[in-house]
Motif scaffolding. Structure first.
Motif, PDB file in Angstrom:
ATOM      1  N   SER A 112      32.427   4.698   7.069  1.00 16.36           N
ATOM      2  CA  SER A 112      32.438   4.433   8.510  1.00 16.36           C
ATOM      3  C   SER A 112      31.639   5.469   9.276  1.00 16.36           C
ATOM      4  O   SER A 112      31.491   5.355  10.501  1.00 16.36           O
ATOM      5  CB  SER A 112      33.889   4.418   9.009  1.00 16.36           C
ATOM      6  OG  SER A 112      34.587   5.561   8.554  1.00 16.36           O
ATOM      7  N   LEU A 113      31.119   6.495   8.582  1.00 19.16           N
ATOM      8  CA  LEU A 113      30.340   7.559   9.204  1.00 19.16           C
ATOM      9  C   LEU A 113      29.044   7.752   8.418  1.00 19.16           C
ATOM     10  O   LEU A 113      28.994   7.444   7.217  1.00 19.16           O
ATOM     11  CB  LEU A 113      31.134   8.874   9.215  1.00 19.16           C
ATOM     12  CG  LEU A 113      32.429   8.884  10.036  1.00 19.16           C
ATOM     13  CD1 LEU A 113      33.256  10.114   9.697  1.00 19.16           C
ATOM     14  CD2 LEU A 113      32.114   8.836  11.529  1.00 19.16           C
ATOM     15  N   SER A 167      28.317  15.905   8.222  1.00 19.31           N
ATOM     16  CA  SER A 167      29.188  16.613   7.276  1.00 19.31           C
ATOM     17  C   SER A 167      30.493  15.879   6.996  1.00 19.31           C
ATOM     18  O   SER A 167      30.967  15.848   5.862  1.00 19.31           O
ATOM     19  CB  SER A 167      29.480  18.036   7.770  1.00 19.31           C
ATOM     20  OG  SER A 167      30.192  18.018   9.001  1.00 19.31           O
ATOM     21  N   PHE A 168      31.107  15.269   8.011  1.00 15.95           N
ATOM     22  CA  PHE A 168      32.356  14.547   7.821  1.00 15.95           C
ATOM     23  C   PHE A 168      32.128  13.346   6.905  1.00 15.95           C
ATOM     24  O   PHE A 168      32.881  13.098   5.964  1.00 15.95           O
ATOM     25  CB  PHE A 168      32.901  14.111   9.184  1.00 15.95           C
ATOM     26  CG  PHE A 168      34.302  13.560   9.174  1.00 15.95           C
ATOM     27  CD1 PHE A 168      35.106  13.580   8.037  1.00 15.95           C
ATOM     28  CD2 PHE A 168      34.842  13.023  10.348  1.00 15.95           C
ATOM     29  CE1 PHE A 168      36.408  13.066   8.062  1.00 15.95           C
ATOM     30  CE2 PHE A 168      36.128  12.516  10.385  1.00 15.95           C
ATOM     31  CZ  PHE A 168      36.907  12.523   9.226  1.00 15.95           C
ATOM     32  N   GLY A 169      31.059  12.577   7.183  1.00 17.67           N
ATOM     33  CA  GLY A 169      30.766  11.418   6.348  1.00 17.67           C
ATOM     34  C   GLY A 169      30.479  11.794   4.909  1.00 17.67           C
ATOM     35  O   GLY A 169      30.947  11.140   3.971  1.00 17.67           O
ATOM     36  N   VAL A 199      30.569   0.982   0.330  1.00 12.33           N
ATOM     37  CA  VAL A 199      29.404   1.356   1.127  1.00 12.33           C
ATOM     38  C   VAL A 199      29.022   0.225   2.076  1.00 12.33           C
ATOM     39  O   VAL A 199      28.621  -0.852   1.642  1.00 12.33           O
ATOM     40  CB  VAL A 199      28.209   1.704   0.217  1.00 12.33           C
ATOM     41  CG1 VAL A 199      27.026   2.178   1.054  1.00 12.33           C
ATOM     42  CG2 VAL A 199      28.605   2.775  -0.786  1.00 12.33           C
ATOM     43  N   SER A 200      29.161   0.497   3.371  1.00  7.69           N
ATOM     44  CA  SER A 200      28.840  -0.499   4.392  1.00  7.69           C
ATOM     45  C   SER A 200      27.800   0.047   5.347  1.00  7.69           C
ATOM     46  O   SER A 200      27.904   1.184   5.812  1.00  7.69           O
ATOM     47  CB  SER A 200      30.098  -0.887   5.180  1.00  7.69           C
ATOM     48  OG  SER A 200      29.760  -1.733   6.256  1.00  7.69           O
ATOM     49  N   ALA A 201      26.805  -0.776   5.655  1.00  5.29           N
ATOM     50  CA  ALA A 201      25.777  -0.393   6.617  1.00  5.29           C
ATOM     51  C   ALA A 201      26.145  -0.826   8.025  1.00  5.29           C
ATOM     52  O   ALA A 201      25.420  -0.554   8.974  1.00  5.29           O
ATOM     53  CB  ALA A 201      24.437  -1.007   6.222  1.00  5.29           C
ATOM     54  N   SER A 237      41.267   3.593   3.160  1.00  7.83           N
ATOM     55  CA  SER A 237      41.190   4.642   4.170  1.00  7.83           C
ATOM     56  C   SER A 237      39.958   4.485   5.044  1.00  7.83           C
ATOM     57  O   SER A 237      38.947   3.902   4.636  1.00  7.83           O
ATOM     58  CB  SER A 237      41.202   6.033   3.525  1.00  7.83           C
ATOM     59  OG  SER A 237      40.027   6.258   2.777  1.00  7.83           O
ATOM     60  N   LEU A 238      40.082   5.048   6.249  1.00  6.11           N
ATOM     61  CA  LEU A 238      39.017   4.997   7.245  1.00  6.11           C
ATOM     62  C   LEU A 238      38.938   6.350   7.920  1.00  6.11           C
ATOM     63  O   LEU A 238      39.955   6.916   8.333  1.00  6.11           O
ATOM     64  CB  LEU A 238      39.329   3.912   8.283  1.00  6.11           C
ATOM     65  CG  LEU A 238      38.352   3.777   9.460  1.00  6.11           C
ATOM     66  CD1 LEU A 238      37.070   3.095   9.012  1.00  6.11           C
ATOM     67  CD2 LEU A 238      38.988   2.981  10.596  1.00  6.11           C
TER      68      LEU A 238
END
Length: 405
Positions: A181-182, A187-189, A205-207, A226-227
């Motif tokens: 989702s990022l 860094s978080f993603g 993996v989503s675009a 999770s998100l």
């Protein structure tokens, strides 16, 4: 070379959100080795034009598995917008989608060769013969420096340490199915990918964005568990009616990247509790690879507004502290741990510099620790004004105003 303990198993390393096609860890390792083959035996700097797709994950794995350094760039932006960064860092290679070589040529880059790979291109540039620190693994842009050439220098050890800490406090297992989702240049993603790969889980993996219907259809279809999101993500979730969606498998929500409004924090904490899941509030900086603190879900109601306790293996303290109006010792937050960066870089010549911080990071954030060791942030050290001889924290003033409408 070991990287996040990746092993050639037949378990899925990632799943394409749209098609449901799974790529095993065995295939990932094989594809990464094939992609790295054109690179020379010496340490190379590879600029990765990051997108949430198979090619980016493979290119990132290729650099890390074979001892190269990855300069993580935003692949959603036109290549021409990265010309200044490429000029400053003089990478040996650029890994990007089909058309990257043509775009680089239009930007007057000196292209030496192009290698076509599945889903993308590996383009050889003139590069630099200047040495790099052998421990350097990843360069990430700092938050708030869009368009700046200032990057954080991270070692493979720092990445592994932070991934291990996150996997430990989130209690990650191979059964987890997080969704991207990022972006991966953030860094978080990237930490979501690293921590779940370390746990042997599969990343979906989503675009697409959280505001798109197809994103949620893929989350449901692939059983995502999770998100992860920043405060703006949660504002978007409210707009799309997230709490009314039927997502039985999604039992963990992560929040970092800035303070989330306390009302919204409580709302999502109670929502996740009601469905047998939990919200994990975290605090971090790119300078510490990703995470430095987290709030255990069981204590979130009690510690609402807190940035959390130090992650496993880390230590938080407050230095140069003074009493605030409520009698609390407020000062600069200092973090110590093996996930701290080596230092900053503004160009290729800085990449030869080794560890300049020794695992100690002065965050620039102001805050205090309560009696249980939980951190509460009050602002930034540079956001202080002196009015009639009194030090006024502008961030704290803004927070008080925001909470009163």
């Amino acid at each position: 070379m070991s990287f996040l303990r990746l092993a050639p198993s037949d378990e899925p390393a990632f799943i394409d959100a749209a098609s449901g096609e799974a790529t095993s860890y065995r295939t990932l390792l094989s594809d990464a080795t094939a992609l790295a083959r054109p690179l020379s035996a010496g340490k190379q700097l590879v600029a990765v034009l990051c997108r949430n797709d198979r090619f980016t994950l493979t290119a990132y794995a290729a650099t890390q598995l074979h001892g190269h350094a990855a300069l993580m760039l935003d692949g959603s932006r036109p290549v021409v917008e990265h010309v200044d960064t490429l000029t400053a860092y003089r990478p040996d290679w650029v890994a990007g989608p089909v058309g990257t070589a043509e775009a680089l040529a239009e930007g007057r880059a000196s292209i030496q060769a192009r290698h076509d790979t599945a889903g993308g291109e590996l383009v050889s540039l003139r590069g630099s013969e200047a040495p790099m620190d052998p421990e350097l693994a990843v360069l990430l842009g700092t938050s708030g420096t869009t368009g700046s050439s200032k990057y954080v220098r991270l070692s493979a050890a720092a990445i592994a340490a932070n991934a291990g800490s996150i996997a430990e406090y989130l209690e990650l297992t191979p059964a987890e199915r997080p969704v991207t989702s990022l972006p991966l240049h953030y860094s978080f993603g990237l930490s979501v990918l690293n921590s779940h790969w370390l746990a042997g889980a599969a990343v979906v993996v989503s675009a697409e964005s959280v505001i798109q219907k197809g994103f949620w259809e893929a989350v449901r279809r692939n059983g995502c568990t999770s998100l992860a999101g920043v405060p703006y993500t949660y504002q978007l979730l409210e707009r799309v009616g997230y709490r009314d969606l039927d997502l039985p498998a999604l039992t963990t929500m992560q929040q970092a990247g800035g303070a989330l409004d306390r009302k919204l924090t409580r709302t999502y904490h109670e929502h996740m509790q009601a469905k047998g899941g939990h919200l994990v509030v975290m605090y971090g900086q790119t300078e510490a690879t990703a995470r430095m603190a987290y709030v255990p879900p069981a204590r979130l109601s009690e510690k609402l507004g807190s940035a959390g306790q130090a992650i496993p293996g880390g230590e938080l303290r407050v230095e140069e502290a003074g009493l605030d109006l409520e009698g609390r010792m407020v000062g600069e937050v200092v973090y110590e741990g093996s996930n701290v960066m080596f230092g900053y870089a503004t160009g290729h010549d800085d990449l030869a510099r080794g560890d300049e911080l020794g695992g100690v990071l002065r965050t620039g954030d102001l805050g205090y620790l309560d009696e249980d060791g939980f951190l509460f942030l009050t602002g930034r050290s540079k956001r202080i004004a002196k009015v009639f001889g009194l030090r006024v924290n502008l961030d704290e003033i803004e927070l008080l105003l925001r909470e009163h409408g």
